[in-house]
Enzyme design. Structure first.
Site, mmCIF file in Angstrom:
data_model
loop_
_atom_site.group_PDB
_atom_site.id
_atom_site.type_symbol
_atom_site.label_atom_id
_atom_site.label_comp_id
_atom_site.label_asym_id
_atom_site.label_seq_id
_atom_site.Cartn_x
_atom_site.Cartn_y
_atom_site.Cartn_z
ATOM 1 N N HIS A 255 0.845 -1.205 0.000
ATOM 2 C CA HIS A 255 0.000 0.000 0.000
ATOM 3 C C HIS A 255 0.881 1.256 0.000
ATOM 4 O O HIS A 255 0.724 2.147 -0.847
ATOM 5 C CB HIS A 255 -0.895 -0.052 1.246
ATOM 6 C CG HIS A 255 -1.830 1.112 1.395
ATOM 7 N ND1 HIS A 255 -3.156 1.040 1.083
ATOM 8 C CD2 HIS A 255 -1.625 2.377 1.835
ATOM 9 C CE1 HIS A 255 -3.735 2.210 1.312
ATOM 10 N NE2 HIS A 255 -2.816 3.034 1.783
ATOM 11 N N GLU A 256 1.831 1.311 0.917
ATOM 12 C CA GLU A 256 2.649 2.525 1.046
ATOM 13 C C GLU A 256 3.591 2.683 -0.144
ATOM 14 O O GLU A 256 3.855 3.805 -0.586
ATOM 15 C CB GLU A 256 3.420 2.520 2.375
ATOM 16 C CG GLU A 256 2.545 2.406 3.636
ATOM 17 C CD GLU A 256 1.421 3.446 3.712
ATOM 18 O OE1 GLU A 256 1.510 4.494 3.041
ATOM 19 O OE2 GLU A 256 0.438 3.183 4.449
#
Lengths: 492, 492
Positions: A255-256
């Site tokens: 995600h990051e």
């Protein structure tokens, strides 16, 4: 004051540098700062923000923007975006901004105590004040069709309350029956752990490297709340946290890194123009969600990575890629947004959006918020809220005065699915590439259609060009129905 | 520009915050930044420095300083120091500062290549330009008794060329025969290694904790060139590097923690006034040197720590505290300043001071620098310089345009010995405390007499009050003669 920079680009370079300094102080605070540094970091950040606001609101910048607009070309395109920032900085009185900061400083500890003790009354006056101040901000933009539009503009330029109501109604209509149908089926077994932190780190760094993380320009650290921050497009930092019971740390990294790839992929010509970053929270979230969900929770992805996962985690011995895929896609209504799965997540957001709009409109009183929250949780997710700590006190956003932020989470899901559909249309070999561990075709597509534009295209324009149509929840619903239909054997 | 802060303390808070942000960006660059971030960090730092300079030179600040001076009290004392910074920022033209920055940007890579190839000719034009610019800076202060005084002021407020000439002449007269006498005696055996990095880290953190490092307010990282940096007095960061052949990493930590304790010990009332840090490079160096040498290379210190060192480093088995003490105090003339021992170090500095003064006066041409360097090395240390990489090209300072900095290293040694003598007079149990591992009495004395004052007392005033007299090389000479007299069995 002594002389300010003379050219538009010097002015924008200065603003970018102040923003970058702030990003670094913020990153430091969440990762490496000794605890005693908190107060000092707060003061440094406040000063950097004040200076940036002062520079952004400066009439001299307004004149340079006017001249650039007259001159046309690329600088006029840049000036169009900066002009909006300048107008916003000019129209919200400094005293109102300061009052929001003061209110937030008092609201945050009150919210923490209120959540700890599940005592809404303690937080109520602070939220009342934040809503009042949000309405005062909205009142600075009387031309807005709806006061909430003026708040949205901070997080999602071009989004409107009317449009979100329509999109979210369609989403709700599709999601509620889907979640109900899934709940009627037997739940798959969760992944057998443990997943030792050190081995998760190894896998996460290998996956991140395959996505585009390189040690020359990126770093990864631990943080209590995972986030990504790009100091500049050549210095991108992601964080994660690790739970040895599951693979959530790996998915948080994906995600990051998705956020980070967006920032790293902006056209270098936009560097130091204040346009060299993601255009909105919703488009940003589309990038992180696409890598986390459409890629990280897909079968092709696990076809490549499951041998490596089995090497690193002996508890996975004998499990197939299909088993891993199934276990990473359990759907289960939960009280807490940040623990929600791909199918239920947007429902948590729709609830918050509706309540925020009603608070800003004045059709819902803060005192009535807990009951309204609990009623909608029952309708949307079919669960009872046992107390406000597990209900309307769970998120920090309102204590922070961030009213208008929540809908961007669901927009991210919607746009991710639109982009995913378009990318699959353009890249017929995408599944095979992911199954071979090759993320380059997807990254190339995202760079071309999303990343390189930075803030130059507004979100509606970007979605129109990249996905071939306006904001549309149908691809997200189709994607979820396909995926969970197959996984849970739902009737079609 | 929009409104600036209205009160003197708000203005100083803003300046402090800009300085703190710059300190953090600088720390990040040397420790955790991905390599690709270098250019962006350079731009951020340049912007922060430009903004700080603009605010410092602002006439509005001048008026607030004037008013504070009239009003008297603590603010008048603060205004006296800030006024000097303001005047300096006002009197050096922005164009001259920018030209020094441009010259430095070109000089640094040229110096690196010149040093690598021992080719002074490549660096010569850059150094000529830096000397010219240093003279231009000095010319902004025509009231200075000597042009070099104006340069010294940046690093050591209150120091004068005339005074340094006197002090350094006395130092040279004492040190040269001492070093010669030691060289005539047999050298002690060096410490038997290896000293694994992990074990050195453990020992260094234990020693640092005994000195006053606490994890709530400090952190320790690795860096190519060890340094200390305090973001605020509550967020102090030291760095070290490790050589497994010796204990230099431990002594570097003691040195840097010495710097950090100074910054951490400033009176909190001076926080965010721009006076909340060390007053000069020389006084700062007195703190680092005192902990590194007077403490870390002393017998009482090792009486406490040698059992722990023997536990951590099996190669030290059978060695006594006296053996360790002797091995950590080898004197040996070297070509390289940063490798110099306690007895020869100041001679390296005296040489640089003399050459800098001659360059600024115009009595030495840059073209003649290598020969002048080599001649003085022969006179002061009795060694031949084989090439300029081991001679006048060894330090970064001149490429950096930092002319006037070098003498502060020797001032640090001189002041450390004066403070040490005074502390021993005031604390008769100091040796016993150190031999019991108790650094608190020494730290308390330094806090009271040095640290708490921050920049409020000028260095000459601080030395006078803390050491009971003016700058004086006699205590340093007496300390070295005593120490090495005993260690090397020299005739008294």
């Amino acid at each position: 004051m002594a002389s300010s920079p003379e050219t538009l680009h010097d002015r924008l370079g200065e603003l970018s540098d102040l923003g970058a300094a702030g990003a670094l102080v913020g990153w430091d605070r969440e990762t490496v700062m000794p605890p005693g540094g908190a107060e000092g970091h707060g003061e440094i950040l406040a000063t950097l923000e004040r200076l940036a606001h002062e520079r952004l609101a400066d009439p001299g910048l307004g004149r340079l923007l006017e001249a650039a607009t007259q001159a046309g070309g690329q600088d006029a395109a840049i000036a169009r975006v900066v002009r909006r920032d300048h107008d916003r900085a000019t129209r919200i009185p400094a005293e109102l901004t300061a009052e929001i900061a003061r209110t937030t400083a008092a609201a945050l500890p009150a919210w923490m105590e209120a959540r700890r003790d599940a005592d809404f009354a303690r937080f109520r006056p602070h939220l009342e004040r934040q809503v009042e101040l949000a309405r005062a901000v909205a009142a600075c933009f009387p031309e807005a069709a709806h006061p909430y539009d003026a708040l949205l503009e901070d997080y999602e330029p071009g989004a409107t309350t009317a449009q979100l109501r329509t999109v979210f109604a369609q989403l709700e209509a599709g999601l509620v029956p889907l979640v109900e149908a899934i709940a009627a089926r037997p739940a798959p077994a969760p992944l057998p752990g443990p997943f030792p932190e050190a081995a998760q780190r190894v896998l996460a760094l290998e996956v991140a490297a395959a996505m585009g993380f390189d040690a020359e320009h990126w770093r990864m650290d631990d943080a209590v709340h995972p986030f990504a921050s790009s100091i500049t497009p050549s210095d991108v930092r992601v964080t994660s946290r690790w739970d040895e019971q599951d693979l959530s740390g790996l998915l948080a990294v994906m995600h990051e890194v998705g956020h980070g790839l967006y920032e790293a992929g902006v056209d270098p010509a936009l560097a130091r123009t204040t346009l060299g970053s993601g255009v909105s929270m919703g488009i940003h979230e589309s990038q992180s969600r696409l890598w986390e969900n459409q890629v990280g929770r897909s079968l092709p992805f696990w076809r490549h990575w499951h041998p490596r996962a089995r090497e690193l985690f002996p508890s996975l011995a004998g499990l197939s890629a299909e088993d891993l895929h199934r276990a990473l896609n359990v759907v289960h209504p939960t009280l807490i947004r940040v623990e929600a799965d791909e199918a239920t997540y947007s429902l948590h957001v729709i609830l918050r959006f509706e309540l925020e709009v009603a608070l800003v409109e004045g059709t819902l009183a803060v005192a009535d918020l807990p009951a309204a929250w609990n009623d909608r949780m029952r309708e949307l997710l079919g669960i009872e809220v046992p107390d406000d700590a597990h209900g309307c006190l769970q998120d920090v956003h309102w204590a922070h005065g961030s009213i208008g932020y929540f809908p961007t989470y669901a927009l991210g899901n919607v746009v991710a699915a639109q982009l995913w559909e378009a990318a699959r249309r353009d890249l017929p070999g995408l599944d095979d590439a992911l199954a071979a561990g090759d993320c380059a075709p997807l990254l190339g597509w995202l760079r071309e259609h999303v990343h390189r534009h930075g803030r130059l295209l507004d979100p509606p324009d970007l979605v129109e060009r990249a996905a071939g149509g306006p904001l549309d929840p149908a691809p997200l619903l189709a994607y979820l129905e396909d995926k969970y239909g197959a996984l849970y054997g739902l009737p079609r």
